[in-house]
Design a protein around this motif. Structure first.
Motif, short mmCIF file in Angstrom:
data_model
loop_
_atom_site.label_atom_id
_atom_site.label_comp_id
_atom_site.label_asym_id
_atom_site.label_seq_id
_atom_site.Cartn_x
_atom_site.Cartn_y
_atom_site.Cartn_z
N VAL A 89 11.98 -1.74 -1.41
CA VAL A 89 11.14 -1.37 -2.57
C VAL A 89 10.12 -0.33 -2.13
N ALA A 95 2.00 -2.72 -9.18
CA ALA A 95 2.55 -3.41 -10.35
C ALA A 95 3.36 -4.61 -9.86
N ASP A 172 7.35 2.22 -9.23
CA ASP A 172 8.02 1.61 -8.08
C ASP A 172 9.52 1.55 -8.34
N LYS A 174 13.54 -0.12 -6.55
CA LYS A 174 14.26 -0.90 -5.53
C LYS A 174 15.57 -0.19 -5.16
N THR A 197 15.98 -1.05 -12.27
CA THR A 197 15.55 -1.15 -10.87
C THR A 197 14.32 -0.29 -10.56
N CYS A 198 13.80 0.37 -11.59
CA CYS A 198 12.60 1.22 -11.42
C CYS A 198 11.54 0.78 -12.42
N ARG A 199 10.28 1.04 -12.11
CA ARG A 199 9.24 1.00 -13.14
C ARG A 199 8.88 2.44 -13.48
#
Ligand code: UDP
Length: 238
Positions: A89, A95, A172, A174, A197-199
């Motif tokens: 990550v 967050a 963020d 992963k 898998t992302c923010r």
């Protein structure tokens, strides 16, 4: 075709080529280690399209990925890899679990990106681990961990400015990496890069445009995924 693996959002099938697999993007969404589940029409198609676009962007910048070719809207051929059981990550803004584990408030910008490792084990709830755990569990050698970290930071350096161009803040994400079945000394990027898998937060409104809309019941989940995809496609073509 023989199903090799079924995950929460994807399936992997064998192909006639031992060094290639067929990846299928499902419409399923899960959160909280599978406790929450829903089906979203077109999610598979949109996730494949975005993951493909981002992996092609990374390839252009010299990052090796598993992508080989597209078959249709929800199927692509990928290189056969042995997945390293470590989720990597990268965080640019505080967050999610970082705020639960530390004193960072959601939205606090990080001066330098933070890289974290999580053990890929659903039964254990994917606990956070350190490079020492990775070495002792023989999940990867210290040299490989150095490659994962450098690779993840390099990917951040490419994706962060790209998303910024689309009016999205890459908070963020992963990543998962794998060793080539045909040459285990070579590590490449595998899995997917999608709003699952992302923010991604809108740079002007701060609106969340990712799986947190599903996790937190914010509504308009697929509308946000579609908007992210549209903005990314426009940025690539501009
Ligand atoms: N993430 C993911 N799969 C996981 C856990 C996290 O793709 O199994 C992504 C998540 O979408 C976010 C980033 O990794 O973009 C960091 O997640 P975090 O550790 O904050 O955990 P969460 O908030 O998902 O509990």
């Amino acid at each position: 075709m023989k199903l090799l693996y079924e995950g929460k959002a994807k399936r992997l099938y064998e192909t006639e080529q031992p060094d290639e697999l067929l990846m299928e993007f499902k419409d399923d969404a899960t959160a909280f280690n599978g406790e929450k589940h829903a089906l979203f029409e077109n999610k598979g198609r949109m996730n494949q399209a975005l993951s493909l676009l981002l992996m092609q962007l990374l390839e252009k910048e010299g990052v090796a990925t598993h992508f080989v070719r597209t078959i249709d809207d929800i199927h692509m051929i990928v290189k056969n890899v042995e997945i390293i059981k470590v989720e990597v990550v990268v965080r640019n803004v505080a967050a999610g679990s970082l705020c639960k584990r530390t004193w960072f408030e959601e939205g606090a910008p990080l001066k330098t990106p933070i890289v974290e490792y999580f053990l890929k084990d659903d039964d254990l709830g994917d606990p956070m681990i350190s490079d020492d755990h990775i070495r002792e569990m023989e999940l990867a050698t210290p040299e490989e961990v150095a490659q994962l970290k450098a690779g993840a930071l390099r990917i951040n350096e490419i994706l962060k400015p790209f998303f910024l161009k689309t009016g999205l803040n890459l908070v963020d994400f992963k990543l998962e990496f794998g060793r080539l079945a045909s040459d285990p000394s070579t590590i490449i990027l595998a899995d997917e890069i999608t709003p699952d898998t992302c923010r991604l937060w809108d740079t002007t409104t701060g609106e969340k445009m990712d799986k947190d809309r599903f996790r937190r019941d914010l509504g308009n989940v697929m509308e946000s995924y579609a908007e992210v995809l549209k903005r990314a496609e426009d940025a690539v073509h501009s």
